[in-house]
Design a protein around this motif. Structure first.
Motif, PDB file in Angstrom:
ATOM      1  N   GLY A 475       0.785  -1.230   0.000  1.00  0.00           N
ATOM      2  CA  GLY A 475       0.000   0.000   0.000  1.00  0.00           C
ATOM      3  C   GLY A 475       0.812   1.272   0.000  1.00  0.00           C
ATOM      4  N   ALA A 476       2.161   1.170  -0.122  1.00  0.00           N
ATOM      5  CA  ALA A 476       3.032   2.345  -0.048  1.00  0.00           C
ATOM      6  C   ALA A 476       2.815   3.044   1.295  1.00  0.00           C
ATOM      7  CB  ALA A 476       2.829   3.255  -1.241  1.00  0.00           C
ATOM      8  N   SER A 477       2.728   4.380   1.352  1.00  0.00           N
ATOM      9  CA  SER A 477       2.645   5.030   2.667  1.00  0.00           C
ATOM     10  C   SER A 477       2.219   6.477   2.563  1.00  0.00           C
ATOM     11  CB  SER A 477       4.006   4.968   3.368  1.00  0.00           C
ATOM     12  OG  SER A 477       4.990   5.674   2.645  1.00  0.00           O
ATOM     13  N   VAL A 478       1.699   6.973   3.681  1.00  0.00           N
ATOM     14  CA  VAL A 478       1.483   8.405   3.834  1.00  0.00           C
ATOM     15  C   VAL A 478       2.807   9.087   4.163  1.00  0.00           C
ATOM     16  CG1 VAL A 478       0.333  10.181   5.222  1.00  0.00           C
ATOM     17  CG2 VAL A 478      -0.930   8.140   4.493  1.00  0.00           C
ATOM     18  N   ILE A 479       3.626   8.468   5.027  1.00  0.00           N
ATOM     19  CA  ILE A 479       4.956   9.017   5.306  1.00  0.00           C
ATOM     20  C   ILE A 479       5.737   9.100   3.998  1.00  0.00           C
ATOM     21  CG2 ILE A 479       5.936   6.758   5.814  1.00  0.00           C
ATOM     22  CD1 ILE A 479       7.850   7.991   7.728  1.00  0.00           C
ATOM     23  N   CYS A 480       6.580  10.122   3.884  1.00  0.00           N
ATOM     24  CA  CYS A 480       7.253  10.355   2.604  1.00  0.00           C
ATOM     25  C   CYS A 480       8.461   9.439   2.412  1.00  0.00           C
ATOM     26  CB  CYS A 480       7.636  11.826   2.486  1.00  0.00           C
ATOM     27  SG  CYS A 480       6.172  12.896   2.481  1.00  0.00           S
ATOM     28  N   ASP A 481       9.452   9.465   3.294  1.00  0.00           N
ATOM     29  CA  ASP A 481      10.565   8.509   3.246  1.00  0.00           C
ATOM     30  C   ASP A 481      11.142   8.372   1.831  1.00  0.00           C
ATOM     31  OD1 ASP A 481      12.416   6.705   4.146  1.00  0.00           O
ATOM     32  OD2 ASP A 481      11.018   5.031   4.309  1.00  0.00           O
ATOM     33  N   LYS A 482      11.642   9.465   1.305  1.00  0.00           N
ATOM     34  CA  LYS A 482      12.194   9.570  -0.060  1.00  0.00           C
ATOM     35  C   LYS A 482      11.130   9.431  -1.149  1.00  0.00           C
ATOM     36  CE  LYS A 482      17.070   8.466   0.707  1.00  0.00           C
ATOM     37  NZ  LYS A 482      17.074   8.466   2.175  1.00  0.00           N
ATOM     38  N   SER A 483       9.878   9.388  -0.744  1.00  0.00           N
ATOM     39  CA  SER A 483       8.771   9.254  -1.688  1.00  0.00           C
ATOM     40  C   SER A 483       7.785  10.390  -1.471  1.00  0.00           C
ATOM     41  CB  SER A 483       8.050   7.922  -1.472  1.00  0.00           C
ATOM     42  OG  SER A 483       8.926   6.827  -1.564  1.00  0.00           O
ATOM     43  N   ASN A 484       6.870  10.549  -2.415  1.00  0.00           N
ATOM     44  CA  ASN A 484       5.728  11.423  -2.183  1.00  0.00           C
ATOM     45  C   ASN A 484       4.650  10.648  -1.424  1.00  0.00           C
ATOM     46  OD1 ASN A 484       6.632  13.846  -3.460  1.00  0.00           O
ATOM     47  ND2 ASN A 484       6.284  12.883  -5.446  1.00  0.00           N
ATOM     48  N   PRO A 485       3.824  11.319  -0.625  1.00  0.00           N
ATOM     49  CA  PRO A 485       2.772  10.619   0.125  1.00  0.00           C
ATOM     50  C   PRO A 485       1.742  10.035  -0.824  1.00  0.00           C
ATOM     51  CG  PRO A 485       2.480  12.990   0.260  1.00  0.00           C
ATOM     52  CD  PRO A 485       3.803  12.771  -0.408  1.00  0.00           C
ATOM     53  N   SER A 486       1.052   8.953  -0.367  1.00  0.00           N
ATOM     54  CA  SER A 486       0.118   8.321  -1.290  1.00  0.00           C
ATOM     55  C   SER A 486      -0.869   7.425  -0.573  1.00  0.00           C
ATOM     56  CB  SER A 486       0.875   7.492  -2.331  1.00  0.00           C
ATOM     57  OG  SER A 486       1.436   6.338  -1.737  1.00  0.00           O
ATOM     58  N   GLU A 504      -2.756   4.482  -7.908  1.00  0.00           N
ATOM     59  CA  GLU A 504      -1.965   5.178  -6.886  1.00  0.00           C
ATOM     60  C   GLU A 504      -2.192   6.683  -7.018  1.00  0.00           C
ATOM     61  OE1 GLU A 504       1.003   5.093  -3.774  1.00  0.00           O
ATOM     62  OE2 GLU A 504       0.339   3.380  -4.948  1.00  0.00           O
ATOM     63  N   TRP A 505      -2.538   7.327  -5.892  1.00  0.00           N
ATOM     64  CA  TRP A 505      -2.769   8.770  -5.881  1.00  0.00           C
ATOM     65  C   TRP A 505      -1.732   9.450  -5.002  1.00  0.00           C
ATOM     66  CZ3 TRP A 505      -6.441  11.589  -8.574  1.00  0.00           C
ATOM     67  CH2 TRP A 505      -7.290  10.821  -9.387  1.00  0.00           C
ATOM     68  N   THR A 506      -1.184  10.562  -5.486  1.00  0.00           N
ATOM     69  CA  THR A 506      -0.071  11.210  -4.803  1.00  0.00           C
ATOM     70  C   THR A 506      -0.042  12.698  -5.132  1.00  0.00           C
ATOM     71  OG1 THR A 506       2.328  11.045  -4.402  1.00  0.00           O
ATOM     72  CG2 THR A 506       1.587  10.813  -6.683  1.00  0.00           C
ATOM     73  N   PHE A 507       0.861  13.428  -4.483  1.00  0.00           N
ATOM     74  CA  PHE A 507       1.159  14.805  -4.874  1.00  0.00           C
ATOM     75  C   PHE A 507       2.643  15.054  -4.640  1.00  0.00           C
ATOM     76  CE2 PHE A 507      -0.057  15.445  -0.358  1.00  0.00           C
ATOM     77  CZ  PHE A 507       1.021  16.191   0.121  1.00  0.00           C
TER      78      PHE A 507
END
Length: 609
Positions: A475-486, A504-507
């Motif tokens: 499910g990926a994550s809300v935390i960013c951790d080198k990523s955008n939230p999603s 996948e939805w992100t900003f």
């Protein structure tokens, strides 16, 4: 005297993850010094320089897959590391059994932690104080406990193997049933998968994102400098930062714009401020986030699982009926029951009390099984106490799947840590894979969290290595951790409950921080069906997709982009051929220690470089 002894002992333990990179002579010197210490109870002077060379800064930090390849993580091993750990752990057990006060051990360990650059004094003291009582309990509870068992659990992925972890569970006989009707993309419903909030109640805009602690941007840290780019933004930051409350709220708000019938929450609400967790703090933060979701999602059933950060200290799920009340995990199970009692039948509540797992059928022909895979995490010290099918969970899983098979139900499995992750206990991962293979057609899909990355993992038949038999979606994550939230919208077949598609939805976090007064510009990053050219995410699709990805490296470029949700830092770093090959192995390794699919796909990859 005690100060010098514990200086060496704790230093040796903390150095074990670093020692393999040193020359053999350095390791031998450490071993010689340790033996001399045991015999003379005098700290040899030549160990000073040795210890300085074995400094292990930021020992407790998260590693990032961009920097640490999956294959390297899984195959890394050095017998010298194990030898040093065995000696150090056995000495520490000896001292505990000779009644050295825990307060003395804690003080000296904290001093060494600071000296070796592990963390600052507050972080070191907090982590040690939280974990030391568990170590003492394990030593006291087992008069035969040896250091080899301790090291072989926590350093499994470094190749420590003096202890045999060998057990199996009884799996109902028979073959997996034939599937129901083929998937129908025209008749579907949606599920929201949201994961890994890692909510930080201390997040504060303007604090420094260049701190020296495991988590930055916290209210008790220094201010950042906007002109130098070190000031924390409004929403969050990419590195060593947890989720602000405004990011949590915005993610939930946006997710609620979609039409979905259920919510899969795949674990980890609690912050990475691991040195100050407590039952009170963890309970407060979990209740806050659970209630935000329940309020926003208007009574839609939320099916949660526990992450490895939920207990205190993190990772520690107590195993055994006789565990002291101060150390057990009962409070955490009761919290889940009380917060989600609306959607959980009485049988599920009883299962949660046994170990944080449960089963529920939200509609006819459909069953959700929620597991506590954290119990098999090698950083769970309680595996040292008892590793054999903790809580009887795998036995229960096999029986529950058998009952679902007999009733003609199709199952979704929720589990925080992916079963191929190298730091799950290998025998547990193997037995889990046996269960998945036996009931592969009863299980439509699995759903994971933990890694903070948009990933999927494919299970293959042991009898026919080219045949994909199941799929796990992260499910990926809300935390960013080198990523955008999603978050993800899971599109599911109404009849056979196969996953038809994921979106996948992100900003973009950088852009959002530059326009903090505006609502972030959320966008659909990708549709799995459209991007990878599959008809659905039914497992039979992946028998063709993985070889296709190994041959078509453009698909692996896309995978890198999706994995980090098109973040600025990930796209800047790129993904070379070694990185892409690691991704293939990551996708195809569903059982710890089994490189069969990795080897097959690597050959295809090399032929198409």
């Amino acid at each position: 005297m005690w100060e010098k002894i514990y200086f060496f002992v704790i230093a040796a333990i903390l150095a074990i993850t670093h020692a393999g990179a040193q020359e053999a002579g350095l390791v031998e010197k450490l071993q010689l010094g340790f033996e001399e210490l045991k015999l003379t109870r005098t700290f040899p002077s030549y160990l000073n320089e040795t210890l300085r060379q074995l400094a292990v800064p930021h020992f407790f930090r998260r590693s990032d897959p961009i920097d640490v390849g999956f294959v390297n993580e899984q195959t890394y091993g050095d017998k010298a590391i194990c030898s040093i750990c065995y000696a150090a752990a056995n000495f520490l057990i000896f001292e505990r059994r000779n009644n050295v006060p825990l307060e003395v051990i804690a003080l000296e360990a904290a001093a060494v932690c600071v000296l070796l650059g592990i963390e600052d004094a507050e972080v070191c003291t907090g982590v040690i104080d939280l974990n030391l009582p568990i170590f003492a309990y394990l030593v006291d509870a087992d008069e035969s406990l040896q250091g080899e068992r301790i090291c072989d659990v926590i350093l499994q992925k470094s190749g420590c193997n003096q202890t045999t972890f060998e057990w199996s569970i009884d799996i109902p006989e028979g073959q997996t049933v034939s599937r129901k009707n083929p998937s129908n993309p025209e008749s579907t419903f949606n599920i929201l998968q949201i994961s890994d909030f890692h909510y930080d109640p201390l997040y504060m805009q303007g604090k420094t994102k260049a701190c020296t602690r495991p988590v930055c941007c916290q209210s008790d840290q220094e201010d950042g400098d906007a002109s130098e780019g070190t000031a924390c933004g409004y929403w969050s930051e990419y590195n060593n930062v947890d989720a602000s409350e405004v990011l949590v709220d915005e993610s939930i708000r946006k997710a609620n714009e979609f039409d979905f019938e259920y919510v899969y929450f795949t674990g980890d609400i609690v912050t990475h401020r691991v040195w100050s967790t407590s039952v009170e703090n963890n309970t407060r933060d979990m209740k806050l986030i659970f209630r935000k979701m329940k309020s926003a999602f208007s009574g839609k059933p939320i099916y949660p699982i526990l992450g490895n950060h939920e207990p205190t200290p993190l990772n520690e799920f107590a195993i055994g009926d006789d565990v002291d009340a101060a150390l057990n995990t009962d409070w955490l199970y009761q919290l889940i029951i009380s917060e989600f009692s609306t959607w959980l039948p009485k049988s599920a509540k009883q299962e949660i009390k046994r170990g944080g797992y449960y089963s529920v059928s939200p509609r006819e022909g459909f069953r959700i099984i929620a597991l506590n895979s954290n119990v098999a995490y090698t950083m769970n010290w309680w595996l040292i106490h008892n590793d054999t099918d903790p809580f009887g969970q795998l036995t229960w899983l096999a029986q529950t799947l058998k009952e679902a098979e007999e009733r003609g139900e199709i199952v979704h499995i929720l589990s925080h840590i992916p079963s191929g992750k190298a730091d799950l206990l290998q025998v547990w991962s193997r037995e889990y894979h046996r269960i998945i293979e036996r009931f592969s057609n009863t299980i439509a899909a699995q759903f994971n969290g933990h890694t903070h990355k948009d990933q999927f993992m494919v299970y293959h038949s042991s009898a026919n290595v080219s045949e994909a038999i199941n799929i796990a979606i992260n499910g990926a994550s809300v935390i960013c951790d080198k990523s955008n939230p999603s978050f993800k919208i899971i599109n599911v077949d109404h009849e056979n409950f196969d996953v038809i598609d994921t979106q996948e939805w992100t900003f973009n976090l950088t852009e959002a921080n530059l326009a903090e007064d505006a609502i972030p510009d959320w966008y659909k990053l990708y549709s799995f069906r459209e991007s990878f050219g599959t008809r659905s995410l039914a497992h039979e699709e992946f028998s063709e997709l993985l070889p296709k990805m190994a041959a078509n490296h453009n698909l692996l470029d896309d995978y890198h982009k999706f994995r980090y949700r098109n973040s600025d830092v990930a796209m800047e770093s790129g993904c070379d051929n070694s990185c892409k090959k690691n991704y293939l192995c990551e996708i195809a390794t569903s059982q710890v220690g089994d490189s069969t699919q990795c080897d097959i796909l690597s050959k295809i990859f090399d032929q198409n470089v």
